[in-house]
Design a protein around this motif. Structure first.
Motif, short mmCIF file in Angstrom:
data_model
loop_
_atom_site.label_atom_id
_atom_site.label_comp_id
_atom_site.label_asym_id
_atom_site.label_seq_id
_atom_site.Cartn_x
_atom_site.Cartn_y
_atom_site.Cartn_z
N PRO A 142 0.84 -1.21 0.00
CA PRO A 142 0.00 0.00 0.00
C PRO A 142 0.88 1.26 0.00
O PRO A 142 1.91 1.31 0.66
N ALA A 143 0.45 2.24 -0.76
CA ALA A 143 1.17 3.51 -0.83
C ALA A 143 0.19 4.64 -0.54
O ALA A 143 -0.93 4.66 -1.07
N GLY A 144 0.61 5.59 0.29
CA GLY A 144 -0.23 6.74 0.58
C GLY A 144 -0.51 7.53 -0.68
O GLY A 144 0.28 7.55 -1.61
N VAL A 145 -1.67 8.16 -0.72
CA VAL A 145 -2.09 8.93 -1.89
C VAL A 145 -2.02 10.42 -1.55
O VAL A 145 -2.55 10.85 -0.52
N THR A 146 -1.37 11.17 -2.40
CA THR A 146 -1.21 12.61 -2.21
C THR A 146 -1.63 13.35 -3.47
O THR A 146 -1.71 12.76 -4.55
N VAL A 147 -1.86 14.63 -3.31
CA VAL A 147 -2.00 15.53 -4.45
C VAL A 147 -0.84 16.51 -4.37
O VAL A 147 -0.65 17.16 -3.34
N VAL A 148 -0.06 16.57 -5.44
CA VAL A 148 1.07 17.49 -5.53
C VAL A 148 0.64 18.64 -6.43
O VAL A 148 0.11 18.41 -7.52
N THR A 149 0.85 19.87 -5.96
CA THR A 149 0.46 21.05 -6.73
C THR A 149 1.62 22.01 -6.87
O THR A 149 2.49 22.08 -6.00
N VAL A 150 1.61 22.73 -7.98
CA VAL A 150 2.65 23.73 -8.27
C VAL A 150 1.96 24.97 -8.83
O VAL A 150 1.08 24.86 -9.68
N ALA A 151 2.36 26.14 -8.36
CA ALA A 151 1.93 27.41 -8.93
C ALA A 151 3.08 27.92 -9.77
O ALA A 151 4.14 28.23 -9.24
N ASP A 152 2.86 28.00 -11.08
CA ASP A 152 3.98 28.41 -11.95
C ASP A 152 3.89 29.85 -12.42
O ASP A 152 4.62 30.25 -13.32
N VAL A 202 7.36 21.31 -14.78
CA VAL A 202 6.98 22.49 -14.00
C VAL A 202 7.67 22.48 -12.64
O VAL A 202 8.14 23.53 -12.17
N ILE A 203 7.77 21.32 -11.98
CA ILE A 203 8.48 21.27 -10.70
C ILE A 203 9.93 21.69 -10.90
O ILE A 203 10.49 22.46 -10.11
N GLU A 204 10.56 21.19 -11.96
CA GLU A 204 11.96 21.57 -12.24
C GLU A 204 12.07 23.07 -12.46
O GLU A 204 12.99 23.73 -11.95
N GLU A 205 11.15 23.65 -13.22
CA GLU A 205 11.20 25.08 -13.53
C GLU A 205 10.95 25.95 -12.30
O GLU A 205 11.69 26.90 -12.06
N VAL A 206 9.94 25.61 -11.50
CA VAL A 206 9.55 26.43 -10.35
C VAL A 206 10.44 26.17 -9.14
O VAL A 206 10.77 27.08 -8.38
N GLY A 207 10.78 24.91 -8.92
CA GLY A 207 11.64 24.55 -7.79
C GLY A 207 10.93 24.47 -6.46
O GLY A 207 11.57 24.39 -5.41
N ALA A 233 1.81 29.63 2.04
CA ALA A 233 2.49 30.92 2.25
C ALA A 233 3.86 30.96 1.59
O ALA A 233 4.32 32.02 1.15
N ARG A 234 4.54 29.82 1.49
CA ARG A 234 5.92 29.79 0.95
C ARG A 234 5.98 29.47 -0.54
O ARG A 234 6.86 29.95 -1.24
N THR A 235 5.06 28.63 -1.03
CA THR A 235 5.12 28.18 -2.42
C THR A 235 4.04 28.77 -3.30
O THR A 235 4.14 28.69 -4.52
N ARG A 236 2.99 29.31 -2.70
CA ARG A 236 1.79 29.80 -3.39
C ARG A 236 1.04 28.67 -4.09
O ARG A 236 0.09 28.91 -4.84
N ALA A 237 1.42 27.43 -3.87
CA ALA A 237 0.74 26.28 -4.45
C ALA A 237 -0.53 25.98 -3.65
O ALA A 237 -0.62 26.30 -2.46
N ILE A 238 -1.50 25.36 -4.30
CA ILE A 238 -2.76 25.01 -3.66
C ILE A 238 -2.54 23.94 -2.59
O ILE A 238 -1.86 22.94 -2.84
N VAL A 239 -3.12 24.16 -1.41
CA VAL A 239 -3.11 23.20 -0.30
C VAL A 239 -4.56 22.88 0.02
O VAL A 239 -5.39 23.79 0.16
N LEU A 240 -4.88 21.61 0.12
CA LEU A 240 -6.25 21.19 0.44
C LEU A 240 -6.48 21.28 1.94
O LEU A 240 -5.80 20.61 2.71
N ASP A 241 -7.44 22.10 2.35
CA ASP A 241 -7.70 22.32 3.78
C ASP A 241 -8.07 21.04 4.51
O ASP A 241 -7.71 20.87 5.68
N GLU A 242 -8.79 20.13 3.86
CA GLU A 242 -9.27 18.93 4.53
C GLU A 242 -8.34 17.73 4.34
O GLU A 242 -8.72 16.59 4.63
N ALA A 243 -7.11 17.99 3.91
CA ALA A 243 -6.11 16.92 3.80
C ALA A 243 -5.72 16.47 5.21
O ALA A 243 -5.92 17.20 6.19
N LEU A 244 -5.16 15.28 5.33
CA LEU A 244 -4.69 14.77 6.63
C LEU A 244 -3.44 15.51 7.08
O LEU A 244 -3.20 15.67 8.28
N ALA A 245 -2.63 15.94 6.13
CA ALA A 245 -1.40 16.69 6.40
C ALA A 245 -1.01 17.39 5.11
O ALA A 245 -1.49 17.02 4.03
#
Length: 176
Positions: free
Chosen positions: A29-39, A74-79, A118-130
């Motif tokens: 089993p692998a945890g499921v995440t959503v990764v977001t980037v603001a470019d 995009v991750i490579e470009e934005v960092g 606050a640091r990345t400007r990427a979307i964070v899901l409020d109801e995520a576990l972490a």
């Protein structure tokens, strides 16, 4: 290396073919995440289950995404990026962020409580576990994926509780 040079022509079959390899890895089993980037132009997001802790001091995580995909570019470009750990009640979000040809992450979170890190400007899901905001320290291309090693620069607040969403044997499941 000597073992490779001693192979005979009768050993043509790949002992670790892709299909059986993926099936064997699916047993874990692998945890499921959503990764977001603001470019700066748009918000990009994807469901990622290849995520894990690398170091506690300093706090470093790894995220692995397909090298040929737009997310790696995009991750490579934005960092920098954000990771939201999904709970068992967020199955629909996992599906939205894994769909082929998906639209902007802003559209995918429509109707979902979220904020910008606050640091990345990427979307964070409020109801995520972490959630984690991360700054890329290093990237390594391995096979058909790029592994990003990133320092955790912020732990945005989230309100999710309960079971975790995991992927096992090609299906999403919940685990307490």
């Amino acid at each position: 290396m000597a073992a490779d040079t001693e192979r005979g022509d009768d050993e043509v079959d790949d002992p670790v073919a892709t299909g059986p390899y993926l099936e064997a890895m699916g047993a874990l089993p692998a945890g499921v995440t959503v990764v977001t980037v603001a470019d700066g132009r748009d918000d990009i997001g994807a469901t990622v289950s290849a995520f894990g802790s690398v170091s506690a001091d300093p706090p470093v995580i790894s995220v692995s995404v397909g090298s040929e995909g737009y997310m790696a570019e995009v991750i490579e470009e934005v960092g920098a990026f954000a990771v939201s750990v999904l709970g068992g009640d967020q199955l629909a979000l996992a599906g939205r962020f894994s769909a082929e040809g998906r639209p902007s992450a802003r559209l995918l979170v429509s109707g979902q409580a979220h904020h910008r890190g606050a640091r990345t400007r990427a979307i964070v899901l409020d109801e995520a576990l972490a959630a984690f905001e991360c700054a890329v320290r290093r990237q390594v291309v391995v096979g058909d994926h790029t592994v990003f090693f990133a320092e955790v620069v912020s732990l945005p607040g989230t309100t999710g509780t309960g079971a975790a969403l995991v992927r096992r044997a090609g299906r999403y499941r919940t685990v307490d």
